[in-house]
Motif scaffolding. Sequence first.
Motif, PDB file in Angstrom:
ATOM      1  N   MET A  70      -6.014   3.599  -1.581  1.00  0.00           N
ATOM      2  CA  MET A  70      -5.480   3.360  -3.146  1.00  0.00           C
ATOM      3  C   MET A  70      -5.605   2.005  -3.366  1.00  0.00           C
ATOM      4  O   MET A  70      -5.886   1.496  -4.602  1.00  0.00           O
ATOM      5  N   VAL A  71      -4.792   0.820  -2.342  1.00  0.00           N
ATOM      6  CA  VAL A  71      -5.021  -0.544  -2.729  1.00  0.00           C
ATOM      7  C   VAL A  71      -6.355  -1.024  -3.053  1.00  0.00           C
ATOM      8  O   VAL A  71      -6.584  -1.671  -3.994  1.00  0.00           O
TER       9      VAL A  71
ATOM     10  N   PRO B  47      -3.096   5.114   1.716  1.00  0.00           N
ATOM     11  CA  PRO B  47      -2.590   3.902   0.776  1.00  0.00           C
ATOM     12  C   PRO B  47      -3.540   2.562   0.723  1.00  0.00           C
ATOM     13  O   PRO B  47      -3.773   2.125  -0.356  1.00  0.00           O
ATOM     14  N   LEU B  48      -4.242   2.514   1.980  1.00  0.00           N
ATOM     15  CA  LEU B  48      -5.118   1.217   2.025  1.00  0.00           C
ATOM     16  C   LEU B  48      -6.139   1.688   1.028  1.00  0.00           C
ATOM     17  O   LEU B  48      -6.728   0.733   0.253  1.00  0.00           O
TER      18      LEU B  48
ATOM     19  N   MET C 248       3.839   1.339  -0.985  1.00  0.00           N
ATOM     20  CA  MET C 248       4.557   1.510  -2.499  1.00  0.00           C
ATOM     21  C   MET C 248       3.421   2.114  -3.482  1.00  0.00           C
ATOM     22  O   MET C 248       3.933   3.134  -4.537  1.00  0.00           O
ATOM     23  N   THR C 249       2.410   1.684  -3.336  1.00  0.00           N
ATOM     24  CA  THR C 249       1.310   2.244  -4.244  1.00  0.00           C
ATOM     25  C   THR C 249       1.198   3.947  -4.119  1.00  0.00           C
ATOM     26  O   THR C 249       1.150   4.427  -5.184  1.00  0.00           O
ATOM     27  N   LEU C 250       1.311   4.232  -2.812  1.00  0.00           N
ATOM     28  CA  LEU C 250       1.174   5.592  -2.593  1.00  0.00           C
ATOM     29  C   LEU C 250       2.451   6.317  -3.177  1.00  0.00           C
ATOM     30  O   LEU C 250       2.200   7.585  -3.783  1.00  0.00           O
TER      31      LEU C 250
ATOM     32  N   SER D 202       0.998  -1.087  -0.013  1.00  0.00           N
ATOM     33  CA  SER D 202       0.001   0.099   0.063  1.00  0.00           C
ATOM     34  C   SER D 202       0.676   1.261  -0.153  1.00  0.00           C
ATOM     35  O   SER D 202       0.561   2.306  -0.770  1.00  0.00           O
TER      36      SER D 202
ATOM     37  N   VAL E 122       4.513   5.523  -5.529  1.00  0.00           N
ATOM     38  CA  VAL E 122       4.385   5.584  -7.004  1.00  0.00           C
ATOM     39  C   VAL E 122       3.456   6.338  -7.458  1.00  0.00           C
ATOM     40  O   VAL E 122       3.614   7.360  -8.374  1.00  0.00           O
TER      41      VAL E 122
ATOM     42  N   TRP F 206      -1.245  -4.817 -10.706  1.00  0.00           N
ATOM     43  CA  TRP F 206      -1.375  -4.372  -9.577  1.00  0.00           C
ATOM     44  C   TRP F 206      -2.685  -4.456  -9.090  1.00  0.00           C
ATOM     45  O   TRP F 206      -3.189  -4.656  -8.059  1.00  0.00           O
TER      46      TRP F 206
END
Lengths: 346, 257, 278
Positions: free
Chosen positions: C24-25, C21-22, B116-118, B114, B120, C241
């Motif tokens: 976004m995932v 971030p969560l 890493m996603t942020l 998560s 990027v 992803w």
Amino acid sequence: MSDKIVKGLNITKEFNGVPVVKNIDFWVKKNQFLTILGPSGCGKTTTLRMIAGFETPTSGQLFFEGKEITNVPPYMRQINTVFQKYALFPHMNIYENIAFGLRIKKTSEKDVATKVAKMLELVNLSGFEKRSVNSLSGGQQQRIAIARALVNEPKVLLLDEPLGALDLKLRKEMQIELKNMQKELGITFVYVTHDQEEALTMSDKIIIMNQGEIQQIGSPTDIYNEPENAFVADFIGESNIFTGTMLEDFRVKFCDREFVCVDKGFERNEMVDVVVRPEDVRLVPKSEGLLTGVVKSVVFKGVHYEMLVTENDREWMVHSTTMEREGTEVGLLMTPDDIHIMCKEG
Amino acid sequence: MVGKWLKRLYTILMFGFLYAPIAVLAIFSFNDSKSTAKWGGFTFDWYKSLFQNDLIMRSLYYTILVAIIASAISTLIGTFAAFGLYYMKPLKQKVLLNVNSLPILNPDIVTGISLMTLFVALNIKLGLITMILAHVTFCIPYVVLSVLPKFKQMPSEMLEAAMDLGATPWYAFRKVIYPEIKPGIITGALIAFTLSIDDFVISFFNTGSGVSNLSIAIYSMARRGIKPEINALSTLMFITVLILLLILNKRTKIEEI
Amino acid sequence: MIKRLASGPYLFWLIMFIIVPLLMVFGYSIVQTDSSGNLSVSFSNFARAFDPIYITVLGRSLKIALEATAICLLMGYPMAMILAKMNVKYRTFAVMMFVVPMWMNFLLRTYAWMTILGKNGVLNGILSFFGLPQVQFLYSEGAVLLGMVYNFLPFMVLPIYTVLMKMDSSLIEAAEDLGGNKVTVFSKVILPLSIPGVLSGVSMVFMPAVSTFVISNLLYGGQYMLIGNLIEQQYLVVNDWNFGSAVAMILMALILISMAVMNKVGGDNPEDRGTGLW
């Protein structure tokens, strides 16, 4: 005017929209021992915390020596507090605890030493300087908490149920000591307690609060002898409270019977609360009483017997130095000035 | 009587299980042969080549650098957070503490991807900075959880008592609150430091070329098979940990007395 | 005011680096890119996760994690009891020695088993010394299971040990006084009271075991696919992803749900968890 050191005007305090203190007015005179008395949750501690500055009133104004202090932070008020659980700093020894306020004021080390020593002497704990907080008993911690507050020479000392955690004997001793200290030092005390006996013995003036409102302000004698309403009567000492009707001046009907009383000025047939103190009821042979009942229980209380008497379906509490056996039929007798009439609450 | 011997035997077996692999690594770190199947004589060569191994030395540097920075930042933020949380309304506190426990409960791999996603998405180049940010993220919750109980253990009304005696809030924090919560802060910082040193999964996803910590270096070496330098490294790390714990143990014992 | 300021950076951090971030995932997991590069909301990533190949992966992860947890519990409970009853003189030292391997780098601990189990490893060395045939220990499911048990055993022992230590000894004495023999005292008093420790031990072993990709990668090699490997591969190798996120969401849900269930069952205080470490 000038002798009113603390004054509160239309003070209201709400927590999350729930009023805890409702539009109260009060003042404290210089050198007075004022007690705020009431059951838990009545708003007395909140009132004290507003005077100390830990809470800001939702509305209303607070004055200290004539100047408004409503929004002044606690560290800029010449008021100190003795906390319920003492709130001594556990990582400092006794000396450092008492010196805390002095150090903030950048007092010279020599003065700190003299003042701390003087304070320890005042609270009878000389020689305790190096001791740690945790090595002290509850009563000793209490004295240190008082010393820590008094060393700053506050104009007003606030005490939040300071004796609540002590045992009965110690509490009685401390009551006398506190009262003496207050007289000697000439400092204004604002004292919060739920213990009516404590309030009656120590105070010059008592404010009785219930559900965020002031019920009565007066001297201990006034409050005991002339409670303004049934709540006060019930809270200050035990009372028999009945609903009655005022037939005319000096004549009241309650417990299905008419009585002569000393009160007047009520409307005709107005509903009233009638209060009779247990020590004012005399037990007499059945035929001589104004009312008759049966003794339901007897408890010896040291100086007197506390008896519950069932009269019809009502219960009377009676205090007497002589005992009647359980199950005895008795007469209840009271004189007109033992019958207190007060307006119905609300 | 039999029970007592059974207990001893069990204890010995368990400790044997725990220490056998470490002992094997230690023994073969002195083995003058690449094989772990036979003994080829005693040597210090692997230690020498360990210290000449550029990848491992650089990773060691990054591991310590990241651990120091990340534990410092997370201790600072976490301590003030605990202070704020302590005086917060219960409901708000509860909600925040639930969010706080997410990185603790969540599998590392989920936290790793998560973040890493942020990074990027924000177009931050994966590398030292992202690794530090990621480490701070998973350290803060532990700092909060070790400092907050200290606030709760603190006698009530400490802050108010200090302010009542004339202390400004900042003075009260330094002189009254800080000494009370200090043990919690130290514990929190130590946890953060160890977690950071030990982390593999989250670092693995949040680092870029050229920047790797020891765990990543070991992983990439181990994937390519047995490397006797790793045996030497393990032995050194084991000895370090052992000494540190012995010191820590001594110190706490003295404090207890 | 100051109180609010103090938690400001923390709030920012929680939102920026945990919640966003969560989310976004989650976003990735419910989005699909078609051949012309258009994005659309779709549950196809989740649907794909229920493909038989991936169900096998999920099942295998759960099975091996549960096995590891059960073995750790069976091995760890007696150890925790022995430690708790040990003479104070040795106890601190024994507990510390139990913790030491845990402080070693996790990768090194796993790597150690490569040296032991490998084709040219210690075990095979011993076998050939006795003239026995070589056995392929490494790169098997058993090796992965062993690696998990070795790595996570202390996480089972310490919470149980902590609970047993905190247990009021007068309860056990009371049970004995009331006529309970050793078996009754254990099954009726000690075991039920130690459940919170067992639960937190179980979650501390099961959680990392079900989500690991390191142990399986090192002790089984690339092909052995646990759910952790699947996520890693989707993110770093296949570069899908969306699917990787979907699998990650499933893993996260799995773990959070099992934690919630366990908290319900045990009424367990999360702050107790791992206190034995410090």
